[in-house]
Design a protein around this motif. Sequence first.
Motif, PDB file in Angstrom:
ATOM      1  N   SER A   5       0.802  -1.231   0.000  1.00 29.41           N
ATOM      2  CA  SER A   5       0.000   0.000   0.000  1.00 29.41           C
ATOM      3  C   SER A   5       0.834   1.280   0.000  1.00 29.41           C
ATOM      4  O   SER A   5       0.303   2.357  -0.266  1.00 29.41           O
ATOM      5  N   ILE A   6       2.138   1.184   0.289  1.00 30.40           N
ATOM      6  CA  ILE A   6       2.982   2.383   0.219  1.00 30.40           C
ATOM      7  C   ILE A   6       3.883   2.355  -1.015  1.00 30.40           C
ATOM      8  O   ILE A   6       4.832   3.133  -1.120  1.00 30.40           O
ATOM      9  N   GLY A   7       3.567   1.464  -1.945  1.00 27.42           N
ATOM     10  CA  GLY A   7       4.234   1.447  -3.235  1.00 27.42           C
ATOM     11  C   GLY A   7       5.576   0.751  -3.297  1.00 27.42           C
ATOM     12  O   GLY A   7       6.350   0.988  -4.211  1.00 27.42           O
ATOM     13  N   LEU A   8       5.852  -0.110  -2.324  1.00 29.97           N
ATOM     14  CA  LEU A   8       7.131  -0.836  -2.302  1.00 29.97           C
ATOM     15  C   LEU A   8       6.909  -2.310  -2.611  1.00 29.97           C
ATOM     16  O   LEU A   8       5.853  -2.883  -2.293  1.00 29.97           O
ATOM     17  N   ASP A   9       7.906  -2.929  -3.172  1.00 30.41           N
ATOM     18  CA  ASP A   9       7.892  -4.352  -3.496  1.00 30.41           C
ATOM     19  C   ASP A   9       7.675  -5.168  -2.224  1.00 30.41           C
ATOM     20  O   ASP A   9       8.452  -5.060  -1.260  1.00 30.41           O
ATOM     21  N   THR A  10       6.629  -5.984  -2.203  1.00 29.58           N
ATOM     22  CA  THR A  10       6.279  -6.729  -0.982  1.00 29.58           C
ATOM     23  C   THR A  10       7.362  -7.728  -0.579  1.00 29.58           C
ATOM     24  O   THR A  10       7.587  -7.941   0.615  1.00 29.58           O
ATOM     25  N   LYS A  11       8.027  -8.312  -1.543  1.00 32.43           N
ATOM     26  CA  LYS A  11       9.087  -9.271  -1.214  1.00 32.43           C
ATOM     27  C   LYS A  11      10.254  -8.554  -0.529  1.00 32.43           C
ATOM     28  O   LYS A  11      10.790  -9.018   0.478  1.00 32.43           O
ATOM     29  N   LYS A  12      10.634  -7.398  -1.057  1.00 28.81           N
ATOM     30  CA  LYS A  12      11.743  -6.633  -0.471  1.00 28.81           C
ATOM     31  C   LYS A  12      11.368  -6.069   0.898  1.00 28.81           C
ATOM     32  O   LYS A  12      12.201  -6.034   1.805  1.00 28.81           O
ATOM     33  N   THR A  13      10.116  -5.644   1.043  1.00 33.46           N
ATOM     34  CA  THR A  13       9.718  -5.091   2.345  1.00 33.46           C
ATOM     35  C   THR A  13       9.612  -6.183   3.399  1.00 33.46           C
ATOM     36  O   THR A  13       9.886  -5.928   4.571  1.00 33.46           O
ATOM     37  N   LYS A  14       9.252  -7.390   3.011  1.00 39.23           N
ATOM     38  CA  LYS A  14       9.224  -8.506   3.960  1.00 39.23           C
ATOM     39  C   LYS A  14      10.642  -8.784   4.468  1.00 39.23           C
ATOM     40  O   LYS A  14      10.864  -8.972   5.670  1.00 39.23           O
ATOM     41  N   ASP A  15      11.595  -8.769   3.567  1.00 46.52           N
ATOM     42  CA  ASP A  15      12.997  -8.975   3.932  1.00 46.52           C
ATOM     43  C   ASP A  15      13.480  -7.842   4.852  1.00 46.52           C
ATOM     44  O   ASP A  15      14.149  -8.091   5.861  1.00 46.52           O
ATOM     45  N   LEU A  16      13.119  -6.609   4.516  1.00 47.50           N
ATOM     46  CA  LEU A  16      13.484  -5.467   5.364  1.00 47.50           C
ATOM     47  C   LEU A  16      12.831  -5.565   6.735  1.00 47.50           C
ATOM     48  O   LEU A  16      13.463  -5.269   7.752  1.00 47.50           O
ATOM     49  N   ALA A  17      11.577  -5.974   6.768  1.00 49.59           N
ATOM     50  CA  ALA A  17      10.885  -6.117   8.056  1.00 49.59           C
ATOM     51  C   ALA A  17      11.567  -7.163   8.928  1.00 49.59           C
ATOM     52  O   ALA A  17      11.703  -6.980  10.148  1.00 49.59           O
ATOM     53  N   ASN A  18      12.035  -8.239   8.323  1.00 47.97           N
ATOM     54  CA  ASN A  18      12.774  -9.252   9.086  1.00 47.97           C
ATOM     55  C   ASN A  18      14.055  -8.663   9.662  1.00 47.97           C
ATOM     56  O   ASN A  18      14.390  -8.900  10.827  1.00 47.97           O
TER      57      ASN A  18
END
Length: 159
Positions: A5-18
């Motif tokens: 929803s903030i326009g970022l790649d979900t796969k990359k944001t999942k990795d960043l969240a980890n």
Amino acid sequence: MTLNSIGLDTKKTKDLANDLNDLLANFQIYYQNLRGIHWNIKGKRFFDLHVKFEELYTDANMKVDLIAERILTLGDTPLHTFDDYTKLAKVPVGKNISIDEKAVRLIVDSLTQLLTIERKILNKSGEANDEGTNSMMSDFITEQEKTVWMMKAWLGEIV
């Protein structure tokens, strides 16, 4: 590529969240270390260090909240149990430290570890075009590098 929803790649944001959860766990241990040395410091430098350690743990507490909120912003869930924190933590745990030099050394060693994690996140957030995480890491790094320099100067060490 799927965007969140903030326009970022979900796969990359999942990795960043980890990675941010890893940072969160390490910050929580750092925070507890600061509380412990604040409570237990003794000696002729008590008054100065007691105040400084309170300043540092107040700052760490605010950063813990910022990290958790960034994880939520990226669409993930921040870790929130001490069991999770202790499993992930790389920051050294300081127990019953009351000697000034040992306390300051613990801060330097902890910040050195946090900076390593933050630089990894900074690189990944840049690659993911995640300016929010990138900006936060950049701010943390700038502040903590200065704190390391000051603590090492207090210890009489070269940076």
